[in-house]
Design a protein around this motif. Structure first.
Motif, PDB file in Angstrom:
ATOM      1  N   VAL A   1      36.286 -25.903 -62.026  1.00 51.24           N
ATOM      2  CA  VAL A   1      37.709 -25.994 -62.354  1.00 51.24           C
ATOM      3  C   VAL A   1      38.120 -27.442 -62.093  1.00 51.24           C
ATOM      4  N   ILE A   2      38.314 -28.202 -63.159  1.00 49.97           N
ATOM      5  CA  ILE A   2      38.571 -29.643 -63.052  1.00 49.97           C
ATOM      6  C   ILE A   2      40.016 -29.925 -63.428  1.00 49.97           C
ATOM      7  N   SER A   3      40.690 -30.708 -62.597  1.00 43.43           N
ATOM      8  CA  SER A   3      42.099 -30.997 -62.859  1.00 43.43           C
ATOM      9  C   SER A   3      42.316 -32.343 -63.552  1.00 43.43           C
ATOM     10  N   GLU A   4      41.472 -33.345 -63.257  1.00 40.73           N
ATOM     11  CA  GLU A   4      41.725 -34.676 -63.808  1.00 40.73           C
ATOM     12  C   GLU A   4      40.437 -35.427 -64.125  1.00 40.73           C
ATOM     13  N   ILE A   5      40.468 -36.141 -65.244  1.00 40.41           N
ATOM     14  CA  ILE A   5      39.479 -37.160 -65.577  1.00 40.41           C
ATOM     15  C   ILE A   5      40.260 -38.407 -65.971  1.00 40.41           C
ATOM     16  N   GLN A   6      39.983 -39.499 -65.275  1.00 39.35           N
ATOM     17  CA  GLN A   6      40.682 -40.747 -65.560  1.00 39.35           C
ATOM     18  C   GLN A   6      39.676 -41.876 -65.702  1.00 39.35           C
ATOM     19  N   LEU A   7      40.032 -42.844 -66.521  1.00 42.14           N
ATOM     20  CA  LEU A   7      39.138 -43.954 -66.848  1.00 42.14           C
ATOM     21  C   LEU A   7      39.935 -45.255 -66.765  1.00 42.14           C
ATOM     22  N   PHE A   8      39.378 -46.259 -66.088  1.00 43.87           N
ATOM     23  CA  PHE A   8      40.110 -47.508 -65.907  1.00 43.87           C
ATOM     24  C   PHE A   8      39.186 -48.712 -66.039  1.00 43.87           C
ATOM     25  N   LYS A   9      39.783 -49.829 -66.364  1.00 43.14           N
ATOM     26  CA  LYS A   9      39.095 -51.121 -66.303  1.00 43.14           C
ATOM     27  C   LYS A   9      39.715 -51.911 -65.166  1.00 43.14           C
ATOM     28  N   ALA A  10      39.024 -51.977 -64.049  1.00 44.86           N
ATOM     29  CA  ALA A  10      39.523 -52.695 -62.873  1.00 44.86           C
ATOM     30  C   ALA A  10      39.152 -54.163 -62.979  1.00 44.86           C
ATOM     31  N   PRO A  11      40.025 -55.043 -62.519  1.00 43.61           N
ATOM     32  CA  PRO A  11      39.697 -56.471 -62.566  1.00 43.61           C
ATOM     33  C   PRO A  11      38.588 -56.808 -61.593  1.00 43.61           C
ATOM     34  N   GLY A  12      37.782 -57.789 -61.942  1.00 42.94           N
ATOM     35  CA  GLY A  12      36.757 -58.250 -61.018  1.00 42.94           C
ATOM     36  C   GLY A  12      37.384 -59.001 -59.861  1.00 42.94           C
ATOM     37  N   VAL A  13      36.865 -58.804 -58.671  1.00 46.39           N
ATOM     38  CA  VAL A  13      37.380 -59.465 -57.471  1.00 46.39           C
ATOM     39  C   VAL A  13      36.267 -60.323 -56.886  1.00 46.39           C
ATOM     40  N   ILE A  14      36.542 -61.617 -56.819  1.00 42.41           N
ATOM     41  CA  ILE A  14      35.557 -62.541 -56.264  1.00 42.41           C
ATOM     42  C   ILE A  14      35.347 -62.253 -54.785  1.00 42.41           C
ATOM     43  N   THR A  15      34.095 -62.171 -54.390  1.00 43.12           N
ATOM     44  CA  THR A  15      33.757 -61.917 -52.993  1.00 43.12           C
ATOM     45  C   THR A  15      33.159 -63.163 -52.358  1.00 43.12           C
ATOM     46  N   THR A  16      33.192 -63.195 -51.051  1.00 39.48           N
ATOM     47  CA  THR A  16      32.497 -64.239 -50.300  1.00 39.48           C
ATOM     48  C   THR A  16      31.279 -63.601 -49.656  1.00 39.48           C
ATOM     49  N   PRO A  17      30.082 -63.938 -50.116  1.00 39.59           N
ATOM     50  CA  PRO A  17      28.882 -63.300 -49.566  1.00 39.59           C
ATOM     51  C   PRO A  17      28.749 -63.532 -48.065  1.00 39.59           C
ATOM     52  N   GLU A  18      28.201 -62.548 -47.374  1.00 40.65           N
ATOM     53  CA  GLU A  18      27.903 -62.655 -45.952  1.00 40.65           C
ATOM     54  C   GLU A  18      26.395 -62.543 -45.788  1.00 40.65           C
ATOM     55  N   ILE A  19      25.782 -63.585 -45.225  1.00 45.07           N
ATOM     56  CA  ILE A  19      24.328 -63.667 -45.118  1.00 45.07           C
ATOM     57  C   ILE A  19      23.919 -63.427 -43.672  1.00 45.07           C
ATOM     58  N   SER A  20      22.995 -62.508 -43.468  1.00 45.94           N
ATOM     59  CA  SER A  20      22.480 -62.236 -42.131  1.00 45.94           C
ATOM     60  C   SER A  20      20.977 -62.001 -42.227  1.00 45.94           C
TER      61      SER A  20
END
Length: 678
Positions: free
Chosen positions: A459-478
């Motif tokens: 029993v499914i109530s919602e299906i939604q589809l979006f194009k989210a903007p890309g978000v620049i990340t700052t890599p963390e190196i360990s």
């Protein structure tokens, strides 16, 4: 508020009535639990004497006059939560130290005895009024553990705590959530009367959702990172378990139990800072935007609610660093879920249930999770197809079940039409109230969602589809202790991390870092990384990390505890001997050492080293002092310390604490100890 609740109750009743020919499956949510699930995201506030003493767990012996937030403004808290897109606030009305943020009749350790407003203030009164003004839900945390009250540990105490509960829950208007911590620490143990406590809650607040390890309203996620399991059932086996140490195992808390006895959905608690209470030491350690996005998708996006702690500072305000990050998160989430592309699609489904006017394929994309589509009775699989006249580009898929009839879906996959054939882009397990998939940026004219297995007809109530903007990340190196390099920062398929190990600047043609990348630098080296979005059109800044000799073969002399050399700054080595000796396993030409302190002093008894001496040896018996000094301001700025000295050959090293950062402790702590050979 009352009218909204009546409206919801009416909608809920109508939905269930129209679905009466759909047999409910398994444990079911109550009306308050369904309403609670729709809240999804709200604020936690830890506030009290710990805010002023720089402690996480106060001992209850602090002078209440230390509590004096001279510019306290509960309306600022509520306004911040509202602007952040949160739906409510839960506050630590009483933490383990026993300090009450209201003038309780049952304690002498309260705001009445504090310096704030000359003892005439009431934070719960101010916050409940502010929540009402800004249209937010109001919730309270009351710890049954009380390190101040003289009756704690006696038969009398449960009655005192019940009266304390009653005082709060009857005096400040509607409470949407009652937060119970199962902590029962120290030398005094108190057998808590949970049935009594719950009865007080329901007598005063019948619609309140009670949080604990076993609910009954919602459950702890099993960690304080805000991450629910990728498989997450809202049902849990609760028989024989109690809050705290008597709770279910971590896996059950994180993933729930398929066919669990009770409906006890997940709440994901996490702090925006390293600690739960405010400390000026963490003003520069507020979680990054990408960390918060990861948490959001791992909580709300995995059938859980997110309660994000934003500690109030010593002025009685939410710090600008925290509020700025909250607004950044709101901006990205608003942009990500702005235009539902599913509404443009022609939607079809197999196995649609007939002879039920409430069951419509069009309900899947109407933006209302109170309507639904259902498969035929006895059909536990189905295919839902979204078809477009022109190709669409998307990277987010949202699915919701109609949870009033139970959680059903066990497995599903997502395929897209690609050059005339179907290409699988996701294969997952549970859905529940909401499942959000972060997918690679995909352009297609057809999306197929196949429910592969379910406990009963889906029993499914919602299906939604979006194009989210890309978000620049700052890599963390360990780097791990064996030498393997880890690069975090690719928080979604929109982001790719490119790296180099030869000293050159990474570009979009450089190797892509992913989970199976094998970067190993046991003898040291330099790693550079950069994030890209929009398929290489936009680049972030280059991050550089230099490594020396890895600690994989080292040993702590006289101990099997490797927390000082395990490559993990979050694990902390504590010693009351004021020194640590390390066998490096071979002789190196040493040019210095590094000391990483714990993130904050007095967190679980961890105290940084302030004054130090550093020794080296070739045989572990004859030692030479090669450095001495102080780690300046380490208490307020607990960052990695680098000390260089004249090059010398050695196999053994010894770090000695000559003074702890608090000036009095007998034990000191080391998050990581390293050497310099380069």
């Amino acid at each position: 508020m009352k009218k909204n609740w009546l409206l919801f109750a009416g909608l809920f009743s109508c939905a269930v009535a129209s679905a009466q020919d759909i047999k409910p499956y398994g444990a079911l949510p109550t009306k308050p639990q369904v309403a609670w699930a729709d809240l999804e995201y709200y604020m936690f506030i830890h506030f009290g004497p710990n805010t002023f003493t720089n402690k996480e767990w106060g001992h209850g012996d602090e002078d209440p006059k230390v509590f004096n937030p001279k510019h306290l403004d509960a309306r600022q808290w509520a306004r911040t939560a509202k602007l952040a897109g949160m739906k409510g606030i839960v506050i630590t009305a009483k933490h383990h130290d026993g300090f009450c943020l209201w003038p309780s009749k049952y304690s002498t350790h309260t705001v009445r005895e504090s310096a704030w407003k000359d003892g005439k203030g009431d934070i719960l009164k101010e916050l409940s009024a502010a929540c009402k003004e800004y249209g937010l839900k109001f919730g309270v945390y009351l710890s049954p553990w009380d390190r101040n009250h003289p009756a704690y540990g006696t038969a009398e105490y449960n009655q005192i705590f019940a009266k304390t509960l009653n005082e709060v829950l009857s005096g400040y208007g509607p409470v949407f959530e009652q937060w119970f911590d199962g902590a029962n620490g120290g030398n005094i143990k108190q057998p808590y009367d949970w049935d009594l406590f719950h009865s007080v809650v329901y007598k005063n607040q019948p619609n309140a959702v009670i949080f604990s390890d076993v609910g009954p309203g919602c459950r702890w996620v099993g960690n304080e990172n805000g991450y629910a399991g990728t498989t997450n059932w809202s049902t849990l086996n609760v028989k024989g378990f109690t809050p705290g140490v008597g709770g279910p195992d971590t896996k059950s808390l994180n993933e729930g139990n398929e066919d669990g006895e009770k409906w006890v959905p997940t709440e994901c608690d996490v702090s925006i800072r390293p600690g739960w209470f405010y400390s000026p030491d963490t003003d520069d350690k507020v979680k990054s935007l990408n960390q918060l996005l990861d948490i959001y998708y791992a909580s709300v996006g995995r059938n859980g609610n997110l309660i994000l702690n934003v500690p109030v500072d010593r002025d009685g305000l939410i710090h600008p660093n925290d509020s700025t990050r909250l607004m950044e998160l709101r901006q990205v989430l608003d942009a990500s879920f702005k235009d539902n592309l599913a509404r443009q699609a022609k939607v079809t489904a197999t196995n649609t249930r007939s002879n039920n006017t409430a069951v419509k394929v069009s309900n899947l994309t109407d933006g209302n999770n109170k309507t639904y589509w259902a498969a035929s009775e006895g059909k536990n699989d189905a295919v839902i197809t979204l078809t477009y006249s022109k190709p669409v580009t998307f990277n987010r898929l949202v699915l919701q079940e109609f949870i009033a009839l139970g959680q059903r879906v066990k497995a599903f996959k997502v395929e897209v039409l690609d050059n005339g054939s179907l290409k699988e882009v996701a294969n997952e397990t549970t859905i529940g109230h909401k499942r959000i998939l972060r997918l690679p940026l995909t352009t297609t004219s057809q999306i197929r969602i196949s429910i592969l297995d379910a406990k009963a007809a889906p029993v499914i109530s919602e299906i939604q589809l979006f194009k989210a903007p890309g978000v620049i990340t700052t890599p963390e190196i360990s780097r791990q202790e064996g030498g393997k390099v880890i690069i975090n920062g690719a928080s979604s398929p929109d982001v790719t991390i490119h790296y180099t190990t030869d000293g050159t600047e990474p570009d979009f043609q450089s190797p892509v870092y992913n989970w199976n990348s094998n970067i190993s630098l046991p003898r040291g080296g330099t790693v550079k990384a950069r994030a890209y979005v929009d398929q290489g059109k936009t680049a972030g800044k280059v991050v550089t990390k230099d490594f020396d000799i890895a600690s994989g073969t080292w040993k702590v002399v006289g101990s099997t505890n490797r927390k000082a050399i395990d490559g993990n700054v979050e694990s902390v080595y504590v010693t009351d001997k004021n020194e640590i000796q390390i066998d490096l396993a071979e002789t190196f030409n040493l040019k210095g050492f590094t000391y990483t302190p714990p993130e904050s002093d007095d967190h679980g008894g961890t105290i940084s080293i302030y004054g130090y001496e550093f020794y080296v040896s070739k045989d572990g018996e004859q030692w030479s002092k090669v450095a001495t000094g102080q780690f300046a301001n380490i208490k307020n700025n607990p960052v990695i310390q680098t000390v260089k000295f004249q090059a010398t050959d050695a196999r053994y090293i010894k770090l000695v604490s000559t003074a702890p950062s608090d000036g009095k402790s007998k034990s000191v702590a080391i998050a990581e100890l390293g050497i310099l050979t380069r």
